[in-house]
Scaffold this active site. Sequence first.
Site: not given
Length: 351
Positions: A99, A112, A119, A123, A126, A198, A222-223, A340
């Site tokens: 994407e 973006c 990935c 996470c 995500c 990022s 960070l989150h 995402c």
Amino acid sequence: MDNTEGVKERDLESLTFEELTEAVVKCGEKPYRAAQIFSHVHAHAAASYEELNNLPKSLRTSLSELYPFAAPKTEALQVSRLDGTRKYLFRFADGASVESVRMSYHHGHTVCISSQVGCRMGCLFCASTLNGLVRNLTAGEMLAQIYAVIRDGGERISNVVVMGCGEPMDNYDELVRFIRLLTDMRGQALSIRSITVSTCGVVPGIRKLAAEDLPVNLALSLHAPNDEIRKTIMPSARKWALHEILAAMREYYESNRRRLTFEYSLIKGVNDSEECADELARLLNGYNALVNLIPVNPVTERGLKEPSREQVIRFQKKLEKHGIHVTIRREMGRDIDGACGQLRQRSELNG
Ligand code: SAH
């Protein structure tokens, strides 16, 4: 997967000016042909050998056998009725899809891009990570996303953020090659300061980037204000502790003097309390930092929800009271599978 070995297997967009010159000479042509090709590909976003119409046919034929274009097909395009955000699903020749998103601001268009297919960071919030990592993208495939967006919109791009699917530091060599090509004066000549990378906090990658002469903006996902909470939503937090990550970020700041961005996705009941805001302010005390608050885009598969608007504002106010710069990310394209990996995820699920 290693796709950095041997120039032979590269796509055309991935070749540096020097590699392209070498390739042209090997094909028995004059070196100046490389400048023509580089300009077509990188300055004018060409997507096929047919478009390189000031080149001899024989050169096009021999080059195309060695270096095919990475340029993907546009499989889907969604345009937000709310803010004009354009979200693309691109498919490469091997069937892999990624994407990319174009957001329009008063100062220009930001693209973006994705750095990997899928990935492996895992996470919890995500969607890119739901099926793990499929493969790395080449530098050319990262550029080709931008070029496809430029061709589609017919307008220049002013900023690029590497915040789509994938963890850029998990594909380090291609990332660096991508940045060098995107800023090459003979191509798009994008200013290095217009590029943001990022990362979820891959310490060796941050430190390596700090040592390069490539002062891109660096954003850390960070989150959470501490390792304990972070570990519950980001598996990479088990590998790299916050104190190590922040030391690497500081090192990056020391060598590039670029203000650091810390992304903080607010998840209801997980990291959105006022105590978390206080702890976050203490953690970032002394950094030249911008905190970017992002109400989490709900991913139904994982059952995570965003806090109320009031809670988001409370969190922001608290940080500001401690002297931290805060922005709340404008939610772009909420009506078009904003988060995402959601578009790709849906397309893969539908067949
Ligand atoms: N792997 C890199 C870049 C890709 S993700 C990184 O972790 O930074 C880009 C940003 O979007 C990250 O801050 C990521 O944590 C965030 N993000 C992913 N899914 C999200 C969601 N559902 N809601 C809000 N932010 C999300």
